[in-house]
Design an enzyme around this catalytic site. Structure first.
Site, mmCIF file in Angstrom:
data_model
loop_
_atom_site.group_PDB
_atom_site.id
_atom_site.type_symbol
_atom_site.label_atom_id
_atom_site.label_comp_id
_atom_site.label_asym_id
_atom_site.label_seq_id
_atom_site.Cartn_x
_atom_site.Cartn_y
_atom_site.Cartn_z
ATOM 1 N N SER A 78 0.844 -1.191 0.000
ATOM 2 C CA SER A 78 0.000 0.000 0.000
ATOM 3 C C SER A 78 0.877 1.237 0.000
ATOM 4 C CB SER A 78 -0.907 0.019 1.233
ATOM 5 O OG SER A 78 -0.223 0.539 2.361
ATOM 6 N N ASP A 79 0.315 2.350 -0.409
ATOM 7 C CA ASP A 79 0.993 3.627 -0.200
ATOM 8 C C ASP A 79 0.716 4.070 1.238
ATOM 9 O OD1 ASP A 79 2.489 5.893 -0.678
ATOM 10 O OD2 ASP A 79 1.535 6.311 -2.603
#
Length: 308
Positions: free
Chosen positions: A254-255
């Protein structure tokens, strides 16, 4: 039964370098408790002393150098590297970046108690420079998917190195998909007609993944056609489908804070347990969220498991 087996001192299969990698991974997973497995879903992974596993962290920024870690070589931003049209030069830049990343990994430990710098390199960025006004164009190579893919593959190969078994660094492509605006980047939706999706935005990522040069990808903050990238079916139907013929799996991260964004500010889900479960099912393997506070994301994932 041998005395070694009886005493429990026999080397476990996951510690045996002579065995196939998948067999070693399967053996290690079989020894982990559900709680230990859940804990490994956060960026900051705790140690498992009973198995001799040290703490580690996923992700180090390595787009044009690793100077955020300390004194290191700074190369031109990606848009400058793209302007060279020189794949061999870009590969050699990435090789130098990965050597310095290795040096920091071995010799410099952050003040935070999370172990050495990660050898998973969050680079290159393959997002296309669709509009010069959008404020993110310094991170990409060009507006052209063919040129971007060629330089992206060169950068991946420079990071990974040429050893037949071991990676010098593990390249992770950013940001999947259709992302390069800065303002309201967590709530904007990129509208992609099917032809634009397949012939433009996916076309920058597909050749790099099918070449086997990438080891992972990072999901983007934005939405595509109204759906957040962190729960996009494209992770499985495109990214991972492309990777299968190479024999390698893609590790999807994920960011930062993006899992939390699914509830607030995107309001796509009603609660975090539901959103985290959806992201996990969509293909997110590692949650970069709440910095070193793994208790919050891990607690949400635990709740999601308890709720079925």
């Amino acid at each position: 039964m041998s005395s070694a087996s009886a005493s429990g001192s026999e080397r476990p299969a996951f510690r045996d370098p002579a065995l196939p990698l998948q067999k070693r991974v399967d053996d290690l997973l079989s020894r982990l408790t559900p709680e230990e497995r859940i804990a490994m879903l956060h960026q900051h992974v705790p140690a498992v002393p009973r198995l001799g596993l040290a703490a580690f962290r996923t992700g180090s920024e390595a787009l044009h150098g690793v100077s955020w870690m300390g004194v290191a070589t700074v190369f031109p931003q990606a848009v400058g590297l793209g302007a060279t049209w020189d794949e061999d030069l870009v590969r050699r830049v990435a090789e130098a970046v990965s050597v310095e990343l290795r040096a920091f990994h071995h010799h410099r430990v952050p003040a935070l108690g999370d172990g050495p710098h990660s050898l998973q390199a969050w680079a290159p960025v393959l997002n296309l420079l669709r509009d010069p006004r959008w404020g993110r164009n310094e991170e990409g190579y060009s507006e052209d998917p063919v040129h971007t893919a060629r330089l992206g593959e060169a950068y991946c190969r420079g990071l990974a190195g040429d050893h037949p078994t071991y990676l010098r660094a593990a390249p992770v492509l950013k940001h999947f998909l259709a992302y390069n605006n800065e303002d309201d980047r967590c709530t904007t939706s990129s509208g992609l007609r099917p032809r634009v999706l397949h012939e433009y935005d996916l076309a920058a990522f597909r050749p790099v993944v099918t070449s086997g040069a990438a080891t992972g990808a990072m999901a983007a903050y934005n939405l595509v056609n109204g759906r957040p990238c962190h729960v996009s079916p494209l992770i499985e139907t495109e990214l991972r489908r492309w990777a299968r013929p190479t024999g390698h799996e893609l590790f999807v991260v994920s960011d930062a804070e993006a899992p939390s964004n699914l509830v607030d500010p995107e309001h796509y889900f009603d609660d975090h347990a539901e959103s985290h479960a959806a992201a996990l099912k969509a293909g997110i393997d590692s949650f970069t969220d709440h910095d070193e506070d793994s208790a919050t994301p891990v607690g949400r994932l635990r709740e999601a498991l308890e709720r079925g």
